[in-house]
Scaffold this motif. Structure first.
Motif, PDB file in Angstrom:
ATOM      1  N   SER A   1      46.570 -12.849  20.787  1.00 39.77           N
ATOM      2  CA  SER A   1      47.718 -11.794  20.381  1.00 39.77           C
ATOM      3  C   SER A   1      48.525 -11.881  21.549  1.00 39.77           C
ATOM      4  O   SER A   1      49.740 -11.316  21.469  1.00 39.77           O
ATOM      5  CB  SER A   1      47.136 -10.342  20.285  1.00 39.77           C
ATOM      6  N   ALA A   2      48.493 -12.433  22.742  1.00 39.08           N
ATOM      7  CA  ALA A   2      49.195 -12.430  24.137  1.00 39.08           C
ATOM      8  C   ALA A   2      49.221 -13.661  24.577  1.00 39.08           C
ATOM      9  O   ALA A   2      48.711 -14.695  24.290  1.00 39.08           O
ATOM     10  CB  ALA A   2      48.461 -11.488  24.913  1.00 39.08           C
ATOM     11  N   LEU A   3      50.172 -13.612  25.576  1.00 34.02           N
ATOM     12  CA  LEU A   3      50.490 -14.973  26.309  1.00 34.02           C
ATOM     13  C   LEU A   3      49.639 -14.628  27.647  1.00 34.02           C
ATOM     14  O   LEU A   3      50.317 -13.822  28.521  1.00 34.02           O
ATOM     15  CB  LEU A   3      51.673 -15.553  26.466  1.00 34.02           C
ATOM     16  N   LEU A   4      48.420 -15.172  28.062  1.00 34.86           N
ATOM     17  CA  LEU A   4      47.710 -15.188  29.312  1.00 34.86           C
ATOM     18  C   LEU A   4      47.653 -16.353  30.180  1.00 34.86           C
ATOM     19  O   LEU A   4      47.105 -17.050  29.649  1.00 34.86           O
ATOM     20  CB  LEU A   4      46.227 -14.306  28.906  1.00 34.86           C
ATOM     21  N   PHE A   5      48.179 -16.218  31.096  1.00 33.90           N
ATOM     22  CA  PHE A   5      48.140 -17.432  31.953  1.00 33.90           C
ATOM     23  C   PHE A   5      48.487 -17.219  33.277  1.00 33.90           C
ATOM     24  O   PHE A   5      48.906 -15.969  33.850  1.00 33.90           O
ATOM     25  CB  PHE A   5      49.049 -18.499  31.425  1.00 33.90           C
TER      26      PHE A   5
ATOM     27  N   ILE B   1      48.888 -17.570  43.513  1.00 33.52           N
ATOM     28  CA  ILE B   1      48.390 -17.527  42.219  1.00 33.52           C
ATOM     29  C   ILE B   1      49.325 -16.312  41.744  1.00 33.52           C
ATOM     30  O   ILE B   1      48.874 -15.257  41.934  1.00 33.52           O
ATOM     31  CB  ILE B   1      46.806 -17.466  42.172  1.00 33.52           C
ATOM     32  N   VAL B   2      50.072 -16.900  40.665  1.00 36.51           N
ATOM     33  CA  VAL B   2      50.776 -15.674  39.930  1.00 36.51           C
ATOM     34  C   VAL B   2      49.921 -15.614  38.397  1.00 36.51           C
ATOM     35  O   VAL B   2      49.760 -16.923  37.720  1.00 36.51           O
ATOM     36  CB  VAL B   2      52.185 -16.195  39.595  1.00 36.51           C
ATOM     37  N   GLY B   3      49.598 -14.556  37.945  1.00 33.64           N
ATOM     38  CA  GLY B   3      49.001 -14.293  36.406  1.00 33.64           C
ATOM     39  C   GLY B   3      50.098 -13.546  35.918  1.00 33.64           C
ATOM     40  O   GLY B   3      50.754 -12.337  36.011  1.00 33.64           O
ATOM     41  N   VAL B   4      50.099 -13.740  34.581  1.00 31.61           N
ATOM     42  CA  VAL B   4      51.331 -13.242  33.773  1.00 31.61           C
ATOM     43  C   VAL B   4      50.478 -12.837  32.454  1.00 31.61           C
ATOM     44  O   VAL B   4      49.756 -13.467  32.012  1.00 31.61           O
ATOM     45  CB  VAL B   4      52.239 -14.211  33.266  1.00 31.61           C
ATOM     46  N   GLY B   5      50.652 -11.634  31.962  1.00 29.21           N
ATOM     47  CA  GLY B   5      50.195 -11.364  30.530  1.00 29.21           C
ATOM     48  C   GLY B   5      51.413 -10.691  29.883  1.00 29.21           C
ATOM     49  O   GLY B   5      51.818  -9.863  30.246  1.00 29.21           O
TER      50      GLY B   5
END
Ligand code: BTN
Length: 257
Positions: A75-79, A145-149
């Motif tokens: 349901s999300a874009l998690l990277f 490190i960049v995390g995106v949700g």
């Protein structure tokens, strides 16, 4: 309309075929946290600049300030992705999450030019005052490190908190997550390379996308102290500057008016 139609799996082959050569994207179905996965790879010398890990589901997703970040599967874009500046001094690396949030807003506005999507400092992506995406940026020695949700297809009842929203709920129907990931990463790497080469163009772009600058804000600092003031600018280090001259590097902002 149901949102389950938008829950197509991410396609690593399609993404890697279309993305800029800077990036290599892996997709995992389930993990604790893509941020931790990349950290583990980095600590065992198996991660490279431009590596990206995306997950369909995280069982222990992490947010800023030791919070959790959760979303139903697909349901999300998690990277998370690994980068390092080659030229910029470390004291300006506070701009990296700001560059990433600018790339997300740029991408969403290019898909829908009428989208009222903004950035709350430092890097919450908002529709009105509702949060659709967040970023976590961690520096480990010389690498970042960049995390995106990003909440993509969640229906109202699936949102983790009442002040959250999803792109689906904001009118982005049938979004292709492969396309969105490619566009965000390509926009980010272009902006990042320009910035690392000395361009400060991102400052004007960030100001244009910001819903914090010019506002009266209350900021909760990490130790719990509350401060208030008018957000007037962003420093060369990426800090929020208040009208009284205070510089804030970490904190939780509430827009007051
Ligand atoms: C925040 O809003 O506080 C930041 C949220 C960041 C969440 C992303 S999801 C992918 C990556 N893996 C994590 O565990 N966290 C980040």
């Amino acid at each position: 309309m149901g949102s389950e139609l938008n829950r197509k799996a991410l396609g690593a082959a399609v993404i890697n075929a279309k993305i800029a050569p800077y990036w290599r994207v892996s997709v995992v179905d389930v993990t604790e946290s893509t941020q931790n996965d990349l950290k583990d790879l980095l600590s065992s010398h198996r991660a490279h600049i431009g590596d990206v890990i995306a997950a369909e589901y995280q069982s222990a997703g992490r947010g800023r300030l030791d919070r959790t970040f959760s979303a139903p599967s697909h349901s999300a874009l998690l990277f998370s992705f690994l980068i390092t500046p080659f030229s910029r001094a470390k004291d300006s690396w506070g701009w990296i999450p700001l560059l990433a949030s600018a790339a997300i807003v740029e991408t969403l506005r290019s898909i829908d030019s009428s989208a009222e999507v903004t950035i709350k400092w430092p890097n919450d992506i908002l529709f009105g005052e509702k949060k659709v995406a967040g970023l976590l940026c961690e520096t480990i020695d010389g690498e970042v490190i960049v995390g995106v949700g990003i909440n993509i297809s969640m229906a109202e009842k699936e949102l983790p908190v009442s002040h959250a929203t999803s792109l689906f709920l904001e009118g982005f129907n049938n979004l292709d997550r492969d396309f969105l990931l490619i566009e965000i990463l390509n926009n980010f790497s272009r902006r990042f390379e320009e910035w690392d080469a000395g361009s400060d163009e991102v400052a004007a772009t960030y100001r244009k996308f910001s819903s914090t600058l010019g506002r009266q804000v209350r900021i909760e600092l990490p130790q719990g102290t509350l401060i208030e003031g008018i957000a007037t600018g962003i420093s060369a280090e990426g800090e929020l500057v208040l009208g009284d001259g205070a510089h804030v590097s970490v904190g939780d902002v509430v827009h007051l008016r």
